[in-house]
Design a protein around this motif. Structure first.
Motif, short mmCIF file in Angstrom:
data_model
loop_
_atom_site.label_atom_id
_atom_site.label_comp_id
_atom_site.label_asym_id
_atom_site.label_seq_id
_atom_site.Cartn_x
_atom_site.Cartn_y
_atom_site.Cartn_z
N SER E 2 0.93 -1.64 -0.23
CA SER E 2 0.06 0.00 0.19
C SER E 2 0.69 1.30 0.08
CB SER E 2 -0.88 0.02 1.01
OG SER E 2 -1.03 1.67 1.51
N THR F 11 -12.63 -1.41 -4.58
CA THR F 11 -11.48 -1.31 -3.21
C THR F 11 -12.21 -0.57 -2.28
OG1 THR F 11 -10.99 0.31 -4.50
CG2 THR F 11 -10.09 -1.77 -4.54
N ALA F 16 -6.17 2.44 -2.40
CA ALA F 16 -6.11 1.57 -2.46
C ALA F 16 -6.39 0.88 -3.87
CB ALA F 16 -7.36 0.34 -0.99
N LEU F 20 -4.66 -1.04 -6.50
CA LEU F 20 -4.34 -1.90 -7.08
C LEU F 20 -3.91 -1.72 -8.74
CD1 LEU F 20 -6.07 -4.47 -7.74
CD2 LEU F 20 -8.27 -3.43 -8.29
#
Lengths: 81, 81, 81, 81, 81, 81
Positions: E2, F11, F16, F20
């Motif tokens: 992240s 998400t 996030a 991805l």
């Protein structure tokens, strides 16, 4: 800066929409390089360069996507001619 | 300038839509370089150049995105054949 | 970092929308290279380079796609002028 | 010119949609260069070239965008597997 | 993995949306090259290279397209300021 | 050919979603070049090349556009965290 002549995105057929896409791809080049003489000189080389022909085709594809959406993909008219 | 032959974005199947996308990618090259002889010469080199093959695939992907939207992603027909 | 002057995506005509697309394409360059002197120097070369003129036209095409959607493709107004 | 085998854009999961996007990116290359032998030779070089791997990833991203929209982003199925 | 700090796509104005698009274009570079020292060194060269400035403008145009759609093109607010 | 591990486009937050997008950009490279050793070698060079970092950012921008649409731009959740 107002450079573009008036135009509409609404065209009778997909073929007319494709021609407009080619014109809009060239319009941005014209606004970036106003000299017709220089554009003609550059064109003589780019027309013989497959990489640049493919890149120009990509610009046309993006404009055609916009024009097709504007005309609801000519679904209504079932326009082919 | 009207260069394109009539066509419709509506195709019976995704495969037919993909073939149309390849044709539209080449159509813009044809409109930029009308000489079939020069295009054939350029093609012999570009077909052996992975960078240009990938760039041509990108143009097809953009046209296929347009054609898929035009056909509502062939959901209705569940078209596979 | 706030760099852009206020603007709206809503334009009276497609031609005004196209001019805005050219301005937004240049705005990102201005934010990446704040020196007007350097941009002027770079511009003198890029204006003579068909590859870069085509790449700039691609950026304009993406912004024009956004602006056209923002204006519902100027359908309502049938705007041409 | 009909080159593509039948396929559908509807896939059970995002992962299957991503695999389809990779296949469509390669399909356009196959239609442009029908010789498996030449494609294998080109692939040996392109697989070691990060610029071309990134460009190929861009083509997959455009196809995946089309396939995701076709499947309404697999929202309904909450498909993860 | 992240890497990104929290952010929202909702901005008060198109100008703020454009600034966010520039930040997101740079965010992906930061995630790919975490060293601020290397990025600063690379930036000194890329800022003087019109090809790379145009390519960076293309990334901003794609992010701005996403952000504009997220904000319904700031139609409601008629936001200009 | 099934190469991708299961994933969802849904998400909790834009951040996030951006992570991805970076993962999907790299996934296509992994599917094209399965050797982790070769990818690591290529990465050492590409991380120091601003042109390739910008091109990789473009791939992430296209995937992020797809993921943002899948999550309705996280409007509902007003998700920032």
């Amino acid at each position: 800066m107002s450079g573009s002549d008036p135009f509409t995105l609404i065209t009778p057929t997909p073929a007319a929409g494709f021609d407009l896409a080619v014109r809009l791809a060239r319009l941005a080049v014209k606004l970036a390089q106003p000299s017709a003489e220089i554009r003609t000189r550059l064109r003589a080389a780019y027309e013989q360069d497959s990489e640049q022909l493919i890149a120009a085709s990509q610009v046309t594809a993006t404009h055609f996507q916009t024009i097709a959406a504007a005309n609801d993909y000519w679904r209504a008219s079932g326009a082919v001619t």
